[in-house]
Design a protein around this motif. Structure first.
Motif, PDB file in Angstrom:
ATOM      1  N   UNK A   1      10.078   3.696   0.521  1.00  0.00           N
ATOM      2  CA  UNK A   1      10.515   3.388   1.882  1.00  0.00           C
ATOM      3  C   UNK A   1      11.201   2.013   1.891  1.00  0.00           C
ATOM      4  N   UNK A   2      12.263   1.830   2.659  1.00  0.00           N
ATOM      5  CA  UNK A   2      12.882   0.494   2.732  1.00  0.00           C
ATOM      6  C   UNK A   2      11.855  -0.532   3.206  1.00  0.00           C
ATOM      7  N   UNK A   3      11.806  -1.692   2.563  1.00  0.00           N
ATOM      8  CA  UNK A   3      10.815  -2.699   2.966  1.00  0.00           C
ATOM      9  C   UNK A   3      11.155  -3.308   4.319  1.00  0.00           C
ATOM     10  N   UNK A   4      10.146  -3.537   5.146  1.00  0.00           N
ATOM     11  CA  UNK A   4      10.393  -4.228   6.419  1.00  0.00           C
ATOM     12  C   UNK A   4      10.745  -5.696   6.155  1.00  0.00           C
TER      13      UNK A   4
ATOM     14  N   UNK B   1       1.120   6.556  -6.997  1.00  0.00           N
ATOM     15  CA  UNK B   1      -0.070   7.367  -7.309  1.00  0.00           C
ATOM     16  C   UNK B   1       0.181   8.855  -7.089  1.00  0.00           C
ATOM     17  N   UNK B   2       0.960   9.199  -6.053  1.00  0.00           N
ATOM     18  CA  UNK B   2       1.213  10.607  -5.749  1.00  0.00           C
ATOM     19  C   UNK B   2       2.233  11.244  -6.691  1.00  0.00           C
TER      20      UNK B   2
ATOM     21  N   UNK C   1       8.655  -8.389   3.880  1.00  0.00           N
ATOM     22  CA  UNK C   1       7.689  -7.722   3.000  1.00  0.00           C
ATOM     23  C   UNK C   1       7.934  -8.112   1.547  1.00  0.00           C
ATOM     24  N   UNK C   2       6.878  -8.102   0.785  1.00  0.00           N
ATOM     25  CA  UNK C   2       6.983  -8.367  -0.649  1.00  0.00           C
ATOM     26  C   UNK C   2       7.758  -7.226  -1.300  1.00  0.00           C
TER      27      UNK C   2
ATOM     28  N   UNK D   1       0.817  -1.212   0.000  1.00  0.00           N
ATOM     29  CA  UNK D   1       0.000   0.000   0.000  1.00  0.00           C
ATOM     30  C   UNK D   1       0.852   1.264   0.000  1.00  0.00           C
ATOM     31  N   UNK D   2       1.969   1.249   0.748  1.00  0.00           N
ATOM     32  CA  UNK D   2       2.883   2.395   0.760  1.00  0.00           C
ATOM     33  C   UNK D   2       3.505   2.604  -0.616  1.00  0.00           C
ATOM     34  N   UNK D   3       3.877   1.496  -1.250  1.00  0.00           N
ATOM     35  CA  UNK D   3       4.492   1.572  -2.585  1.00  0.00           C
ATOM     36  C   UNK D   3       3.485   2.121  -3.596  1.00  0.00           C
TER      37      UNK D   3
END
Length: 84
Positions: free
Chosen positions: A66-69, A12-13, A72-73, A5-7
Motif C-alpha cells: 500500500x502507498x505509505x501515508x 507474511x501472507x 510513515x517509515x 504492520x501493513x507491510x
C-alpha cells in the motif's frame, strides 16, 4: 499509523517458495511513495546463498505494498525465516 504492520502482514501472507535449505535472513528494503519496492538487499545473510536469494525473492513477490501515508517509515530491516 500502523503502516509497518501493513507491510509485515503483506509479506507474511505471501507464500514462500522452497529454497532447499533453512535459515534466517535479515532483509533490508525500502518502499517508494507509490507502494512499489524501492530497493531490497541482504542486511545479514544466513550463510547459504540459496536461502538468502529465496528471502529476497519473498519480499519482491510481496510487492507492491500500500502507498505509505505522509510521514510513515519507508525503510525496513526484517528477519525472514526460510523453512526449506
Amino acid at each position: 499509523s500502523n503502516y509497518p504492520g501493513l507491510v509485515y502482514s503483506k509479506i507474511r501472507r505471501t507464500r514462500q517458495r522452497r529454497a532447499g535449505g533453512r535459515g534466517v535472513v535479515r532483509v533490508r528494503f525500502s518502499i517508494r511513495a507509490d507502494g512499489q519496492l524501492g530497493s531490497v538487499a541482504v542486511a545479514r545473510g544466513s550463510g547459504t546463498g540459496r536461502v538468502d536469494k529465496t528471502a529476497l525473492e519473498h519480499v519482491r513477490r510481496a510487492a507492491p505494498f500500500p502507498p505509505p501515508p505522509p510521514g510513515a517509515r519507508t525503510r525496513f530491516v526484517i528477519p525472514i525465516e526460510v523453512r526449506g
